[in-house]
Design an enzyme around this catalytic site. Structure first.
Site, mmCIF file in Angstrom:
data_model
loop_
_atom_site.group_PDB
_atom_site.id
_atom_site.type_symbol
_atom_site.label_atom_id
_atom_site.label_comp_id
_atom_site.label_asym_id
_atom_site.label_seq_id
_atom_site.Cartn_x
_atom_site.Cartn_y
_atom_site.Cartn_z
ATOM 1 N N ASP A 165 0.830 -1.204 0.000
ATOM 2 C CA ASP A 165 0.000 0.000 0.000
ATOM 3 C C ASP A 165 0.867 1.257 0.000
ATOM 4 O OD1 ASP A 165 -2.255 -1.695 0.204
ATOM 5 O OD2 ASP A 165 -2.040 -1.753 2.387
ATOM 6 N N HIS A 195 -5.440 -3.735 5.296
ATOM 7 C CA HIS A 195 -4.830 -4.067 4.006
ATOM 8 C C HIS A 195 -5.871 -4.565 2.999
ATOM 9 C CE1 HIS A 195 -1.656 -5.049 1.222
ATOM 10 N NE2 HIS A 195 -1.904 -6.349 1.257
#
Length: 331
Positions: A150, A179
């Protein structure tokens, strides 16, 4: 002399991850495990001229135990790939895979750093923790959910907007929460490379969405035939490198990670207060050292928009954790 283990080493993430680790000068021993093809992957990698000794094991003849013996770091990319969104089937299949591997780690390498890549990370990390608790070996300081991808995506996309991809490796954008989807909260106001002056709110929302759902972008581009394997392998190797440096005694190693907030009670309590929820797990910038988590850093100053993203992320995270933590976990 650090030994790194990859569980799921013959898969779409596992093979490029193993290649990157073989090329890492900090790795002296690389041990690979999967249900198929691992000896071939190991033989292939063993021809590369780097110091790391490589071995590959299959399930027969206590292959998992042999893989894990003496491990310092265990990386888990095993499981079926994700599709747009995170389906129950993905959770059910990968939960079983991760649970079995966690049992092997608990009985053969309970003191190793465990880096979980297998999706959905928001739930698979608590699964590993629950298995470790049942075996009496749970150390919250040594369990990490790998959310590095990310941050990698956020850094790349911000550099693209700046018109200079050459800056991407040095751009740091904190990404917190979890996530998957809306649980991914990029703190773009804290980017080391500021967004252009006058960046429109609609553009900010579009950038945020792209970071949150970047995995879907890859799945679509692969026409449903795969997910983010190469970028995930890169991100996993980046996190593993930081863990290796921390184990080696290097100070001030900061890595974004989805961790048990009790790994650092003071830091974890500060995060819980900031998000307004007593969650068991949350991703933030974490300082790591030879014993694992040293400090969980607070989220810092957030904009009103970023606070709204946190508000949206928390209930989803609580649900993801509650799937696993039916006993002993707070939500």
């Amino acid at each position: 002399m650090p030994k790194v283990v990859v569980l799921g080493a013959a898969g779409g993430i596992g093979q490029p991850l193993a290649l990157l680790l073989k090329a890492n000068p900090l790795v002296t021993e690389l041990s690979l495990f999967d249900i198929v093809n691992t000896p071939g992957v190991a033989a292939d990698l063993s021809h590369i001229a780097t110091p790391a000794k490589v071995e590959g094991f299959l399930p027969p003849d206590d292959g998992l135990a042999k893989t894990l013996k003496g491990a310092d770091i265990v990386v888990i990319p095993a499981g079926v790939p994700r599709k747009p969104g995170v389906s129950y089937d993905l959770f059910k299949i990968n939960a079983g895979i991760v649970r079995d591997l966690a049992t092997g780690i608990a009985t053969n390498a309970p003191k190793a750093f465990v880096l979980v890549i297998s999706n959905p990370v928001n739930s698979t990390v608590p699964i590993v923790a629950e298995v470790f608790k049942k075996h009496g070996v749970f150390d919250p300081k040594k369990l990490f959910g790998v959310t590095t991808l990310d941050v990698v995506r956020a850094s790349t996309f911000v550099a693209e907007i700046a018109g200079d991809l050459g800056k991407a490796p040095s751009v740091v954008v904190p990404v917190v929460g979890g996530h998957s989807g809306v649980t991914i909260v990029p703190i773009l106001s804290q980017s080391s490379l500021p967004l252009p002056s006058g960046f429109a709110k609609s553009d900010l929302e579009a950038l945020t969405y792209r970071i949150q759902f970047g995995g879907d972008e890859v799945v679509k581009a692969k026409d449903g035939a795969g997910s983010a394997t190469l970028s995930m392998a890169y991100a996993g190797a980046e996190f593993a490198t930081k863990a290796l440096k921390a184990l080696g005694g290097e100070k001030g190693i900061i890595a974004p990670s989805y961790v048990n907030l009790d790994a650092d009670k003071a830091g974890g309590d500060a995060v819980k207060k900031q998000i307004g929820k007593d969650l068991e797990y949350f991703s933030s910038n974490v300082e790591i050292g030879p014993e694992g988590v040293v400090k969980i850093n607070p989220l810092g100053k957030l904009t009103e928009y970023e606070q709204s993203l946190i508000v949206a992320a928390v209930p989803e995270l609580a649900t993801n954790i509650e799937k696993v933590c039916t006993r002993g976990c707070r939500s």
